[in-house]
Design an enzyme around this catalytic site. Structure first.
Site, PDB file in Angstrom:
ATOM      1  N   ARG A  30       0.857  -1.186   0.000  1.00 59.37           N
ATOM      2  CA  ARG A  30       0.000   0.000   0.000  1.00 59.37           C
ATOM      3  C   ARG A  30       0.890   1.232   0.000  1.00 59.37           C
ATOM      4  O   ARG A  30       1.633   1.470   0.954  1.00 59.37           O
ATOM      5  CB  ARG A  30      -0.920   0.017   1.219  1.00 59.37           C
ATOM      6  CG  ARG A  30      -1.853   1.226   1.270  1.00 59.37           C
ATOM      7  CD  ARG A  30      -2.731   1.205   2.512  1.00 59.37           C
ATOM      8  NE  ARG A  30      -3.601   2.369   2.535  1.00 59.37           N
ATOM      9  CZ  ARG A  30      -3.258   3.560   3.052  1.00 59.37           C
ATOM     10  NH1 ARG A  30      -2.045   3.717   3.579  1.00 59.37           N
ATOM     11  NH2 ARG A  30      -4.102   4.573   3.035  1.00 59.37           N
TER      12      ARG A  30
ATOM     13  N   SER B  60     -12.748  -3.548   2.122  1.00 60.26           N
ATOM     14  CA  SER B  60     -12.851  -2.817   3.385  1.00 60.26           C
ATOM     15  C   SER B  60     -14.319  -2.524   3.690  1.00 60.26           C
ATOM     16  O   SER B  60     -15.070  -2.075   2.813  1.00 60.26           O
ATOM     17  CB  SER B  60     -12.082  -1.503   3.310  1.00 60.26           C
ATOM     18  OG  SER B  60     -10.702  -1.735   3.157  1.00 60.26           O
TER      19      SER B  60
ATOM     20  N   LYS C 136      -3.943   6.271   7.780  1.00 62.90           N
ATOM     21  CA  LYS C 136      -4.828   6.536   6.650  1.00 62.90           C
ATOM     22  C   LYS C 136      -5.650   7.781   6.969  1.00 62.90           C
ATOM     23  O   LYS C 136      -6.662   7.710   7.650  1.00 62.90           O
ATOM     24  CB  LYS C 136      -5.744   5.332   6.380  1.00 62.90           C
ATOM     25  CG  LYS C 136      -6.537   5.471   5.087  1.00 62.90           C
ATOM     26  CD  LYS C 136      -7.371   4.238   4.816  1.00 62.90           C
ATOM     27  CE  LYS C 136      -8.143   4.379   3.506  1.00 62.90           C
ATOM     28  NZ  LYS C 136      -9.020   3.243   3.221  1.00 62.90           N
TER      29      LYS C 136
END
Length: 211
Positions: free
Chosen positions: A41, A110, A139
């Site tokens: 990521r 998610s 995040k």
């Protein structure tokens, strides 16, 4: 590929790891400690950097018989031969991801509430990332933290493994496991650890099985 071990799901952060070299070092250590999934990521990176990192990570994951998951980008996953893709609610629909990646790929989604969990298309996902459970700085655009009571309310889930994410560390992991969660998706708890292998091994041990 063997049955996936979601207990400790490493999500790599290039900033916390110190770039590609650091990501490779952390990945090797986490795999030695028992990590069962590795996700790349890097939202600030250009696609060429994603591909470079994916191609470098893949041999490490293959040697450990652990799946490499690409966050969001199906094209990168296909380009590097990754094992799957994880998407969010605003990314490509999971049915389309499945169509593009094929029946043998791992597809994760998610979710942050019961409505998103019950809206799943049958057979499209292999696991769900549930959270953020706790507040997280990894995040910036994350949804509000669920907290343990809300997580318990979502259990046992729709019949696929549930992986908790968001603010997870050694001090709160046991509470999540007690809720019945199948795995812990961790970023800073491993990427920023002084000893990533030991940090991973400690998290795995909380499930009651030695790494």
């Amino acid at each position: 590929m063997k049955l996936v071990d979601y207990r400790v799901y490493l999500v790599l952060d290039p900033d916390l790891c110190g770039g590609l070299a650091g990501m490779l070092r952390v990945t090797q250590a986490a795999l030695a400690g028992g990590a069962g999934v590795v996700q790349l990521r890097a939202p600030q990176w250009k696609k060429r950097q994603w591909v470079e990192a994916g191609l470098a990570l893949l041999p490490l994951c293959r040697a450990a018989d652990v799946p490499l998951i690409i966050n969001d980008h199906v094209d990168v996953a296909l380009a590097v031969g990754a094992d799957g893709v994880h998407v969010g609610q605003q990314d490509l629909p999971v049915a389309l991801v499945r169509q593009l990646m094929g029946p043998d790929a791992l597809v994760g989604l998610s979710v942050s509430d019961a409505a998103e969990m019950t809206a799943l298309e049958g057979g499209a996902v292999d696991y769900l990332g549930v959270g953020p459970v706790f507040a997280t700085t990894s995040k910036p655009d994350a949804a509000p933290a669920l907290g343990l009571p809300a997580l318990k309310h979502l259990m046992p889930g729709p019949g696929v493994p549930l992986v908790a994410i968001g603010g997870i560390a050694q001090h709160n992991a046991a509470d999540l496991i007690a809720c019945g969660i199948d795995g812990l998706a961790v970023i800073s708890a491993i990427c920023a650890a002084a000893n990533p292998e030991a940090a991973t091994r400690e998290l795995v041990s909380l499930f009651g099985v030695n790494a």
